[in-house]
Write an enzyme that holds these catalytic residues in place. Structure first.
Site, short mmCIF file in Angstrom:
data_model
loop_
_atom_site.label_atom_id
_atom_site.label_comp_id
_atom_site.label_asym_id
_atom_site.label_seq_id
_atom_site.Cartn_x
_atom_site.Cartn_y
_atom_site.Cartn_z
N TYR A 172 42.45 41.23 46.33
CA TYR A 172 42.69 42.38 46.00
C TYR A 172 42.18 42.86 44.32
CZ TYR A 172 45.07 44.08 50.10
OH TYR A 172 45.38 44.25 51.37
N HIS A 184 49.83 42.23 45.69
CA HIS A 184 48.47 42.78 45.52
C HIS A 184 47.90 42.66 44.16
CE1 HIS A 184 48.45 44.50 50.01
NE2 HIS A 184 48.80 43.24 49.85
N ARG A 238 46.26 57.11 56.64
CA ARG A 238 45.68 55.84 55.87
C ARG A 238 44.16 56.56 55.62
NH1 ARG A 238 45.17 49.57 57.54
NH2 ARG A 238 43.39 49.13 55.97
N ASN A 247 53.65 48.49 53.27
CA ASN A 247 52.98 48.84 51.98
C ASN A 247 53.16 50.05 51.41
OD1 ASN A 247 51.72 46.38 51.48
ND2 ASN A 247 50.33 46.55 53.13
N CYS A 307 54.29 39.57 51.79
CA CYS A 307 52.79 39.74 52.02
C CYS A 307 52.19 38.49 52.48
CB CYS A 307 52.37 40.10 50.73
SG CYS A 307 50.58 40.23 50.73
C1 G6P Z 1 46.28 42.30 54.01
C2 G6P Z 1 47.73 42.65 53.09
C3 G6P Z 1 48.38 43.33 53.74
C4 G6P Z 1 47.71 44.58 54.69
C5 G6P Z 1 46.48 44.15 55.43
C6 G6P Z 1 45.63 45.22 55.85
O1 G6P Z 1 46.50 41.04 54.40
O2 G6P Z 1 48.29 41.67 52.45
O3 G6P Z 1 49.33 43.81 53.17
O4 G6P Z 1 48.62 45.18 55.63
O5 G6P Z 1 45.66 43.15 54.68
O6 G6P Z 1 44.86 44.81 56.87
P1 G6P Z 1 44.29 46.16 57.99
O7 G6P Z 1 43.74 45.12 58.99
O8 G6P Z 1 44.98 46.90 58.22
O9 G6P Z 1 43.04 46.50 57.11
MN MN Z 2 49.88 42.60 51.55
#
Ligand code: G6P
Ligand code: MN
Length: 436
Positions: A254, A200, A94, A148, A170
């Protein structure tokens, strides 16, 4: 009847949430067996989660057998629900998805732009394999996918795997609905947001409370900044009156990547240069979460987990399982086949839509055409998603490049190649389909 739930990616720091949800729902969702599955690299984490989970089960006095394994095939046998929440390459991958585009002056994000495309490339082949095993070993099971980019992954599975019982989820629509309820001081069950779009990239078209149109109220609250439904990983909402009153659609957090690109890029570049991008923040957060999870005295899901952007995802998953199992026919927002719900998107495309949840799966509620201001953007995003899926399956460089070109956060034909090449190299180990 007793149910078996298999969680693929059970070593995720999010897992205590879904365990809590399943424990709480025992009266209506009689789960008697949960198996956490992970890969070698996640062994220690999954074992920790399993121990914490068993303390949570004991604390609640629930009759659930919770175990973990690295043997996915044996775990899948007899499953009723399979939740998939994997991260191929882990947080290190990531970080590359975020940092490489940023290095070239592009937004770097795990589900948007070049990073999101690469995440799909790494993930789709692995989940295709999982779907194949599900079809073979527990063909009646519902696959509930969180991985995702959830919308893209769900479309790939529905259209290219033999297993058709797949639903993508989601927490964004959930967050939007619940924050709206809080703001208007009404129960969430009374709030109906007419969602239209893609995961998103979903908009709220109208907001009703017990049938009364409250859209304008919600717009006003959003503009007066009384309202923020952005998850922990995204900056608070800040939309101009002109945007809201002209587009007249409730954006999701988003959308900032697309309609406030300059500001987001500036903020993300600062993080890139100074204290690290979101992946690096999450890495640190995960370490402290796992330190907590290891404490014998911890017997519940800790509050600290709410610092993750995906907080509350499990409420979405658990209410979905509950409604399928009990044929509740209530309405939830999930990712499923369009099948004519939005006539100006392809029939077999996956959309994020309000659906009636039945024991035969989600039935999307017809929406009609996309409002003109966003029609082109949503169609463009869908075209990009299709190209991403094509490239994930073919491993063809040209397909991958086309996906990059169509993505609104990339576009520049020369930079697209530079960033694509660098990302393909960085993720080489996780992209066997692209090996030439
Ligand atoms: C949001 C999205 C998720 C994503 C998350 C990331 O809630 O809907 O799809 O995985 O944010 O969160 P993080 O804590 O991993 O940055
Ligand atoms: Mn999501």
């Amino acid at each position: 009847m007793s149910l078996k739930v298999v969680i693929i990616g059970g070593g995720s720091s999010y897992t205590p949430e879904i365990l809590e949800g399943l424990i709480e729902r025992q009266p209506t969702l009689p789960v008697s067996e949960i198996v956490l599955v992970d890969v070698e690299a996640g062994k220690e984490k999954v074992a920790t989660i399993c121990q914490l989970g068993n303390r949570m089960i004991e604390e609640a006095g629930a009759a659930i057998e919770l175990t973990w394994t690295l043997d996915r095939r044996s775990a899948l046998k007899g499953a009723d629900f399979v939740s998939t929440q994997i991260r191929v390459g882990g947080l290190a991958a990531r970080a590359q998805d975020e940092r490489i585009p940023l290095k070239h002056g592009m937004i770097g994000q795990e589900t948007n732009g070049a990073g999101g495309i690469m995440k799909a490339f790494r993930t789709i082949p692995v989940l295709m394999e999982v779907a194949k095993e599900v079809q073979e070993l527990c063909p009646d099971a519902w696959m509930i996918n969180f991985t995702n980019p959830a919308g893209i992954v769900t479309e790939a599975l529905l259209n290219h795997s033999a297993h058709k019982k797949v639903i993508g989820v989601c927490n964004i629509p959930f967050n939007m609905r619940h924050s709206t309820a809080e703001l208007l001081q009404v129960p969430p069950e009374d709030v109906w947001i007419q969602f239209i779009g893609l995961n998103h990239f979903v908009f709220g078209d109208k907001v009703y409370v017990s049938g009364e149109d409250r859209t304008e109220d919600v717009f006003q609250k959003l503009l007066s900044k009384e309202f923020d439904y952005s998850p922990a990983n995204i900056m608070p909402l800040d939309w101009s009156e002109t945007f809201i009153q002209s587009a007249r659609l409730l954006p999701n957090p988003y959308h900032q990547y697309y309609f406030q690109s300059e500001k987001v890029l500036e903020k993300d570049l600062k993080a890139y240069e100074e204290n690290g991008t979101r992946a690096e923040v999450v890495q640190a957060l995960e370490e402290s979460l796992f330190d907590l999870y290891k404490q014998e005295s911890l017997r519940e899901k800790p509050k600290e987990l709410e610092q993750r952007g995906g907080a509350f995802y499990s409420q979405v998953a658990c209410s979905l399982m509950d409604s399928i199992y009990n044929n509740k026919e209530d309405i939830q927002t999930v990712n499923t086949w369009n099948h004519g719900t939005i006539p100006d998107l392809p029939y077999d495309a996956v959309i994020e839509a309000n659906c009636v949840i039945t024991k035969n799966g989600p039935k999307p509620i017809a929406i009609g055409e996309i409002p003109a201001p966003m029609r082109g953007m949503i169609q463009n995003m869908k075209a990009m998603e299709e190209l991403v899926i094509k490239a994930s399956m073919s491993g063809d460089y040209k397909d991958a490049y086309n996906a990059f070109l169509v993505n609104p956060l990339i576009q520049d034909e020369k930079k697209a190649k530079v960033v694509l090449d660098e990302l393909l190299e960085a993720h080489e180990d996780y992209l066997p389909q692209f090996k030439r």
